[in-house]
Motif scaffolding. Structure first.
Motif, short mmCIF file in Angstrom:
data_model
loop_
_atom_site.label_atom_id
_atom_site.label_comp_id
_atom_site.label_asym_id
_atom_site.label_seq_id
_atom_site.Cartn_x
_atom_site.Cartn_y
_atom_site.Cartn_z
N ARG A 1 -73.46 19.52 27.32
CA ARG A 1 -74.10 20.80 27.01
C ARG A 1 -74.91 21.31 28.20
O ARG A 1 -74.99 22.52 28.42
CB ARG A 1 -74.99 20.66 25.78
CG ARG A 1 -74.27 20.15 24.54
CD ARG A 1 -73.08 21.04 24.15
NE ARG A 1 -72.31 20.41 23.09
CZ ARG A 1 -71.12 19.85 23.26
NH1 ARG A 1 -70.54 19.86 24.45
NH2 ARG A 1 -70.48 19.30 22.24
N ALA A 2 -75.49 20.40 28.98
CA ALA A 2 -76.20 20.81 30.19
C ALA A 2 -75.22 21.46 31.17
O ALA A 2 -75.53 22.48 31.78
CB ALA A 2 -76.88 19.61 30.84
N ARG A 3 -74.05 20.86 31.32
CA ARG A 3 -73.03 21.44 32.19
C ARG A 3 -72.63 22.83 31.70
O ARG A 3 -72.50 23.77 32.50
CB ARG A 3 -71.81 20.52 32.24
CG ARG A 3 -70.65 21.07 33.08
CD ARG A 3 -69.53 20.04 33.18
NE ARG A 3 -69.02 19.66 31.87
CZ ARG A 3 -68.22 18.62 31.66
NH1 ARG A 3 -67.83 17.86 32.69
NH2 ARG A 3 -67.79 18.33 30.45
N GLU A 4 -72.45 22.99 30.39
CA GLU A 4 -72.08 24.28 29.83
C GLU A 4 -73.17 25.32 30.09
O GLU A 4 -72.87 26.47 30.44
CB GLU A 4 -71.82 24.16 28.33
CG GLU A 4 -70.58 23.35 27.99
CD GLU A 4 -70.48 22.99 26.52
OE1 GLU A 4 -69.54 22.26 26.16
OE2 GLU A 4 -71.35 23.43 25.74
N ALA A 5 -74.44 24.91 29.95
CA ALA A 5 -75.54 25.85 30.19
C ALA A 5 -75.61 26.26 31.66
O ALA A 5 -75.83 27.43 31.97
CB ALA A 5 -76.86 25.21 29.76
N LEU A 6 -75.40 25.32 32.55
CA LEU A 6 -75.41 25.63 33.98
C LEU A 6 -74.22 26.52 34.35
O LEU A 6 -74.34 27.41 35.20
CB LEU A 6 -75.39 24.34 34.80
CG LEU A 6 -76.69 23.52 34.75
CD1 LEU A 6 -76.47 22.12 35.32
CD2 LEU A 6 -77.81 24.23 35.52
N MET A 7 -73.10 26.28 33.71
CA MET A 7 -71.94 27.15 33.95
C MET A 7 -72.23 28.57 33.44
O MET A 7 -71.89 29.55 34.11
CB MET A 7 -70.70 26.57 33.26
CG MET A 7 -70.20 25.30 33.90
SD MET A 7 -68.78 24.55 33.04
CE MET A 7 -67.52 25.78 33.38
N HIS A 8 -72.86 28.67 32.28
CA HIS A 8 -73.21 29.99 31.74
C HIS A 8 -74.14 30.74 32.70
O HIS A 8 -74.01 31.95 32.88
CB HIS A 8 -73.89 29.83 30.37
CG HIS A 8 -74.31 31.14 29.76
ND1 HIS A 8 -73.50 31.83 28.87
CD2 HIS A 8 -75.42 31.89 29.90
CE1 HIS A 8 -74.10 32.93 28.50
NE2 HIS A 8 -75.28 32.99 29.12
#
Length: 254
Positions: A145-152
């Motif tokens: 989820r951290a990766r997804e947030a950083l991608m966002h």
């Protein structure tokens, strides 16, 4: 009267004499909540739990290899659902809580506790950021989820040289809270613990920036009454109250 009291005590003694132990594989995000729930469970049922903490993906692999856990408390729904599909766990998978991702910074960090990650982006450009802690996205749902947030936020590619990757969310939190990293994307349930609040600060990352952190539990072994009792106890109001205290929300039905 004395006969009635004696019968009651005998029933209580018999129940506790038959008490057992459940071995639980739990996502590291649950560490402080389960420290409170476990003694409540023992007082209520007479059963005890032995808890191992780690990343959900690693526990999934260990259970596939025959690790003798009775209950699996994952930080997502996917890993326990895989075990059910592979006939290594008993359906259903029950969503017991929904977690939140936060940006955690130690008080001495030059970064702001900014859940929008705007200051993180600025710090990446002006040199204030050299290390950002996250859990391993390959095995830890909070790392995913951290990766997804950083991608966002459009930061995933540029922030790669700064990433300090913990084996699980507890280790990533330790990196951030100790000052070994200037910040960390970690679990709210760890950020609100008394061990951290005196020397860190945090802000929630918007839910919409990543997939929901619905956390699921499943029974692995079939014949352990203590395991069934613990599985059932986590659904009760006292257990749910502790989870709420540590920042968990009641999961939204899907």
């Amino acid at each position: 009267m004395f006969k009635a009291i004696g019968c009651t005590l005998l029933l209580l003694w018999t129940g506790f004499a038959q008490a057992g132990t459940a071995t639980v594989a739990a996502a590291a995000t649950l560490r402080y909540a389960l420290d409170e729930i476990a003694p409540q469970f023992r007082q209520s049922t007479g059963h005890t739990v032995k808890v191992a903490y780690g990343s959900s993906g690693n526990f999934y692999s260990q259970i596939k290899q025959g690790a003798p856990f009775d209950v699996f408390l994952s930080a997502d729904m996917a890993f326990p659902q895989k075990l059910v599909a592979e006939k290594l766990a008993r359906p259903p998978v029950h969503a017991y809580a929904e977690g939140r991702l936060v940006l955690l910074v130690p008080n001495k960090s030059p970064l702001k506790a900014d859940g929008s990650l705007q200051d993180l982006a600025a710090a990446l450009k002006d040199g204030r950021l050299s290390k950002l802690a996250i859990a391993n996205p390959s095995v830890a749902p909070y790392g995913m989820r951290a990766r997804e947030a950083l991608m966002h936020a459009g930061l995933w590619e540029s922030i790669q040289p700064c990433l300090v990757v913990g084996e699980n969310i507890s280790q990533a939190t330790q990196f951030a809270s100790s000052g070994a990293a200037q910040a960390g994307l970690v679990a709210l349930s760890l950020a609100v613990s008394p061990q951290l609040v005196s020397h860190t600060r945090f802000e929630r990352v918007p839910r919409q920036w990543h997939q929901p952190l619905r956390q699921g539990m499943v029974l692995i072994q079939a014949a352990n009454p203590a395991a069934q009792a613990f599985y059932d106890y986590l659904k009760t109001a006292p257990a749910q109250a502790v989870l709420k205290k540590y920042g968990y929300d009641e999961p939204v039905a899907q």
